[in-house]
Design an enzyme around this catalytic site. Structure first.
Site, PDB file in Angstrom:
ATOM      1  N   GLY A 236     -16.941  -7.225  -4.591  1.00  0.00           N
ATOM      2  CA  GLY A 236     -17.537  -8.496  -5.015  1.00  0.00           C
ATOM      3  C   GLY A 236     -18.155  -8.525  -6.393  1.00  0.00           C
ATOM      4  O   GLY A 236     -18.256  -9.591  -7.006  1.00  0.00           O
TER       5      GLY A 236
ATOM      6  N   CYS B  24      -9.502  -9.993   2.614  1.00  0.00           N
ATOM      7  CA  CYS B  24     -10.623  -9.937   1.684  1.00  0.00           C
ATOM      8  C   CYS B  24     -10.418 -11.070   0.683  1.00  0.00           C
ATOM      9  O   CYS B  24      -9.413 -11.086  -0.047  1.00  0.00           O
ATOM     10  CB  CYS B  24     -10.613  -8.589   0.972  1.00  0.00           C
ATOM     11  SG  CYS B  24     -11.792  -8.475  -0.379  1.00  0.00           S
TER      12      CYS B  24
ATOM     13  N   CYS C  81     -16.285 -14.915   2.617  1.00  0.00           N
ATOM     14  CA  CYS C  81     -16.156 -13.460   2.487  1.00  0.00           C
ATOM     15  C   CYS C  81     -15.986 -12.957   3.913  1.00  0.00           C
ATOM     16  O   CYS C  81     -16.775 -13.322   4.802  1.00  0.00           O
ATOM     17  CB  CYS C  81     -17.416 -12.878   1.857  1.00  0.00           C
ATOM     18  SG  CYS C  81     -17.529 -11.086   1.990  1.00  0.00           S
TER      19      CYS C  81
ATOM     20  N   HIS D 272     -16.676 -10.314   5.283  1.00  0.00           N
ATOM     21  CA  HIS D 272     -17.849  -9.590   5.791  1.00  0.00           C
ATOM     22  C   HIS D 272     -18.848 -10.530   6.480  1.00  0.00           C
ATOM     23  O   HIS D 272     -19.576 -10.117   7.384  1.00  0.00           O
ATOM     24  CB  HIS D 272     -18.574  -8.858   4.663  1.00  0.00           C
ATOM     25  CG  HIS D 272     -18.001  -7.515   4.349  1.00  0.00           C
ATOM     26  ND1 HIS D 272     -16.844  -7.349   3.626  1.00  0.00           N
ATOM     27  CD2 HIS D 272     -18.427  -6.261   4.662  1.00  0.00           C
ATOM     28  CE1 HIS D 272     -16.590  -6.055   3.500  1.00  0.00           C
ATOM     29  NE2 HIS D 272     -17.538  -5.375   4.122  1.00  0.00           N
TER      30      HIS D 272
END
Ligand code: DGL
Length: 286
Positions: free
Chosen positions: A63, A94, A206, A208
């Site tokens: 990132g 991603c 994102c 994550h």
């Protein structure tokens, strides 16, 4: 996240395979554990596939890294994996890496490549107050791709952004069972909570952040809609696999690769074992 349209270009690199499987192999790639949420969804729907999950922990986090650094790593990973395995489909789980490298990768490889990008369009169709919040990494938010989308909708909708690498780390900590604090997540999104009108639809741009959905839902007002990724990806995968393999069954083992063996990578690999990855290896990049 949305699916970037898939296309094929002729005259691409052909590679000699060490392990030539007649079974479909899906390669899933992320800088860390973000792609696991995507893998879980895909695996539920397509259990009889060989999965290779690569987490580039030596390059983590993507990132806040330079674009050239990320492109080089992704190309290197693709080169190493595709020289050993016959990849049927690659999924860049991603957003940061997809936005930066997807078009370039598709020019080089013959197998289909799907990339995830923030689901802005989905959220535009869901918002009631016309304000959409995009939560993503710095690289994603400052990309030309996202700036163009924000501009495109700017006459009707307000798209506001928060970039956070902190949330990426919190998500990794949660995955390996470390205690995470709601206050820390609250601190990241505070600028939105202080607004007169809060976005009613939030794009988790994102991969994550998908694992922090419950925590985020607790912090935002109850009726806030959190959008993770566009489920059209499952439909696309189905199209590719049915077209090419007619529901082939696989008995091969699922493999997880990291790019640096350390205690955290071992912890991640043990957790991935429970998700069906029985082999853990280090991917050596050249
Ligand atoms: N999971 C990645 C994404 O979707 C980024 C995490 C990182 O910064 O490495 O953008």
């Amino acid at each position: 996240m949305e699916l970037v349209d898939m296309y094929f270009i002729q005259d691409k690199i052909s590679t000699k395979k060490i392990y030539n499987s007649s079974k479909p192999i899906i390669l899933i790639l992320d800088s860390g554990i973000g792609g696991i949420s995507i893998y879980t969804e895909i695996q539920k729907k397509f259990p009889n596939i060989n999965y290779i999950y690569v987490f580039d922990n030596a390059g983590f986090p993507y990132g806040n890294k330079h674009e050239i650094f990320i492109i080089k790593r992704i190309f290197n990973i693709f080169k190493q994996i595709s020289s050993k395995y016959s990849i049927s489909l690659a999924i860049i789980a991603c957003n940061t890496a997809s936005i930066i490298s997807l078009i370039k990768l598709r020019k080089h490889y013959i197998f289909p490549i799907i990339g995830l990008v923030p689901a802005i369009e989905c959220s535009i169709s869901r918002t009631r107050n016309g304000i959409v919040g995009l939560l993503a990494t710095c690289n994603t938010i400052r990309s030309a791709y996202i700036r163009q989308l924000i501009l495109q909708y700017s006459n009707k909708y307000k798209i506001i952004t928060i970039s956070s690498n902190r949330l990426v780390n919190i998500s990794e900590s949660k995955f390996i069972g470390k205690k995470i604090f709601l206050e820390e997540i609250h601190y990241v999104i505070k600028p939105w909570l202080n607004l007169l009108e809060i976005p009613d639809t939030i794009v988790l741009g994102c991969t994550h952040f998908i694992s922090l959905r419950d925590e985020l839902q607790q912090i935002f007002p109850k009726n806030t809609c959190l959008i993770d990724f566009n489920k059209d990806i499952l439909y696309r995968i189905n199209q590719i696999l049915n077209y090419k393999f007619h529901r082939a069954k696989s008995s091969e083992e699922n493999i997880v690769f990291c790019t640096c063996i350390n205690s955290k990578a071992i912890q991640i690999s043990l957790l991935l074992k429970r998700l069906g990855f029985t082999v853990f290896k280090k991917l050596v990049l050249t």
